[in-house]
Design an enzyme around this catalytic site. Structure first.
Site, short mmCIF file in Angstrom:
data_model
loop_
_atom_site.label_atom_id
_atom_site.label_comp_id
_atom_site.label_asym_id
_atom_site.label_seq_id
_atom_site.Cartn_x
_atom_site.Cartn_y
_atom_site.Cartn_z
CG HIS B 164 -1.73 1.19 1.46
ND1 HIS B 164 -3.09 1.22 1.24
CD2 HIS B 164 -1.40 2.43 1.91
CE1 HIS B 164 -3.56 2.43 1.53
NE2 HIS B 164 -2.54 3.18 1.95
CD GLU B 165 1.88 3.51 3.70
OE1 GLU B 165 2.10 4.58 3.11
OE2 GLU B 165 0.87 3.33 4.40
CG HIS B 168 0.14 6.07 -0.84
ND1 HIS B 168 -1.04 6.58 -1.34
CD2 HIS B 168 -0.18 5.55 0.39
CE1 HIS B 168 -2.02 6.37 -0.47
NE2 HIS B 168 -1.53 5.74 0.57
CE1 TYR B 179 -4.05 9.95 0.49
CE2 TYR B 179 -3.86 11.43 2.36
CZ TYR B 179 -3.96 10.16 1.85
OH TYR B 179 -3.95 9.07 2.70
CD GLU B 188 -5.22 5.94 1.64
OE1 GLU B 188 -5.31 4.76 2.03
OE2 GLU B 188 -4.15 6.58 1.70
CG ASP B 261 -9.13 10.19 6.53
OD1 ASP B 261 -7.89 10.26 6.32
OD2 ASP B 261 -9.84 9.24 6.18
CG HIS B 266 -7.26 6.57 5.25
ND1 HIS B 266 -6.79 7.85 5.42
CD2 HIS B 266 -6.20 5.81 4.90
CE1 HIS B 266 -5.48 7.87 5.17
NE2 HIS B 266 -5.10 6.65 4.85
#
Lengths: 171, 351
Positions: B164-165, B168, B179, B188, B261, B266
């Site tokens: 996931h990271e 990005h 974002y 996301e 957020d 998310h």
């Protein structure tokens, strides 16, 4: 005075809230001194970083008399180029923009929790500036200096509540 | 058609030079290709020559893992470079291995060498902060906290989180989805999608066998929950006395408008996540070969705006599905029905 802190975002997308009633603290004077150091209207813009936390910090009522006209939300620089307000400071939420803890609750429950109605900052409601809360939204990187000191103090004073995301409206 | 034989095993058989098994090797090579003629790519403009599933085929990442040693200062002390032996520090070695798995998926399946497509070093920092309950991408590196030990364990414990990271970073170098709001939720979603694919690719799982969970293994045993998120069933990943209930919506009618957020990035990612997982399950087989390629084509198409909405993103996935698999393909139909199932308006694929 009440201090409300809300942390949202992060990889997990969980929302944590803290509430401290400053007047009930044995070192209330130190709390007030710290809160007065906070540059509420000088939060620098910062682009959002993926998966990092966002912090909402609110003091109610404001620790000093505010000039609502001046503090009434100059859009952060990030807005100028059509980017999101990664950081913003405002004296109060608007009627259509709920505060960090509209549906929150006090962590040190003294009967006065964050879900209680709070003053709105609409036109004609600024007769008593001392009632206006001070509020700021910070990206995680911006949580430095007195902001960080305040959050650290809040976190060591009370346990967080984990809450559902605040949803002003769903469609 | 799914195969019960794991692809890494097929690969070994296919590459076998043993003259005793010529038919087995040929069968394995066909199984690896797995694309019947009707599903072969029709038009793949400017796309690299993309090999099929080779989960254990090596790629050549350039990994650098640093240790923040409990501080919130980056990058920290460099503790493991590419090719160096394991350190014995679980977080360091998990990050190293996870970045390798992620690099391998992007390289072997999508023909992309690292985050920037040009061999960019993969840098990560572990042991960030004290009891830090998070992992993030800071524009240059992946950063992993150790968790508080009460709710969260270390964030390198989940391969889907590492994927996931890193994803990005790929988004930042391709579609640059802003974002905030819907484009942020898509940012996301893309990370969840490729994070899930990294895990499935490493395990040789097809879409039916896959858990479609993000962050499985991140919670301590004290938490009533399976993972951070469920792509297939958003809103069901956890339901815990302390943690609360997974708040992700699974349909546009439940889209969450919030200021926090970054506009609920998310949370609302649950909607495209479910569309992706549903399409993958309808197509079945290895998801990285079907929806994975469609989504990667979408991300790198150059046609997505930074402020893309769910509908715009969905429309582009349909276009890419048609380009790659054809107008009458199962893939195009499955992607369209996936979006329809979650309430994202889509029309026919546009050329």
């Amino acid at each position: 005075m009440d201090v409300f802190v809300s942390r949202s975002g992060g990889l997990a997308g969980l929302r944590l809230t803290w509430h401290v009633r400053v007047d009930d603290q044995p070192d209330a004077d130190e709390w007030i001194l710290l809160i007065e150091q906070i540059p509420w209207n000088e939060v620098p813009p910062a682009p959002p970083e993926t998966d990092r936390f966002t912090w909402d910090i609110r003091c109610e009522p404001a620790p000093f008399e505010t000039d609502v006209a001046d503090a009434a939300v100059a859009p952060p620089a990030a807005d100028v180029d059509a980017h999101p307000p990664a950081a913003s400071a405002s004296p109060a939420p608007t009627a259509s923009s709920a505060s960090p803890d509209d549906d929150g609750a006090a962590a040190d429950d003294g009967g006065d929790d964050a879900s209680e109605p709070r003053p709105q900052s609409g036109a004609g409601q600024h007769d008593d500036p001392l009632v206006e809360p001070q509020e700021a939204t910070l990206a995680e990187r911006q949580l430095t200096g007195p902001w960080r000191q305040l959050v650290d103090r809040v976190q060591t004073t009370t346990e967080p509540k984990r809450e559902a995301p605040r949803a002003p409206r769903a469609r | 058609m799914p195969t019960i034989v794991p692809p890494y095993l097929l690969d070994r058989i296919a590459e076998s030079a043993d003259p005793r098994f010529p038919l087995a090797a040929e069968a394995a090579r066909r199984a690896l290709l797995r694309l019947p003629p009707a599903r072969l790519p029709l038009i793949v403009p400017d796309a690299p020559d993309q090999p099929s599933a080779l989960p254990d085929a090596p790629s050549q990442p350039d990994r650098r893992i640093s240790d923040a040693e409990g501080r919130e200062t980056l990058p920290g002390r460099l503790v493991r470079r590419e090719g160096e032996r394991a350190t014995g520090d679980e977080a360091v070695d998990d990050a190293y291995d996870g970045l390798g798995d992620t690099h391998r998926l992007f390289d072997r399946v999508f023909g992309r060498d690292s985050i920037d497509g040009a061999g960019m070093p993969l840098e990560a920092t572990v042991h960030f902060g004290r009891a830090y309950d998070n992992a993030f991408w800071d524009g240059e590196r992946m950063v992993f906290g150790d968790g508080d030990g009460e709710i969260f364990t270390g964030f390198t414990d989940s391969l889907s989180v590492i994927g996931h990271e890193l994803a990005h970073g790929v988004t930042e170098h391709t579609a640059r989805l802003r974002y905030q709001g819907q484009s942020g939720a898509l940012n996301e979603h893309v990370s969840d999608a490729f994070g899930a694919l990294v895990e499935q690719y490493a395990l040789g799982q097809d879409a039916t066998a896959a858990t479609w969970l993000i962050g499985e293994g991140i919670f301590t045993d004290a938490v009533q929950g399976r993972a951070l998120r469920s792509m297939l069933e958003p809103g069901t990943a956890y339901d815990d006395d302390v943690l609360g209930r997974d708040p992700q919506p699974a349909h546009m009618r439940d889209y969450i408008e919030t200021r926090e957020d970054n506009g609920g990035v998310h949370l609302n990612s649950g909607i495209p996540n479910r569309a992706f997982a549903l399409a993958a399950r309808q197509i079945d087989g290895f998801a990285w070969e079907s929806v994975g390629r469609i989504w990667y084509d979408t991300l790198t198409s150059g046609r997505l705006g930074e402020n893309a909405t769910f509908e715009q993103f969905a429309a582009e996935t349909l276009r890419q599905a048609e380009l790659r698999f054809g107008p009458d393909s199962l893939e195009l139909r499955a992607v369209r029905e996936g979006w329809q199932e979650v309430g994202v308006a889509v029309e026919g694929a546009q050329g």
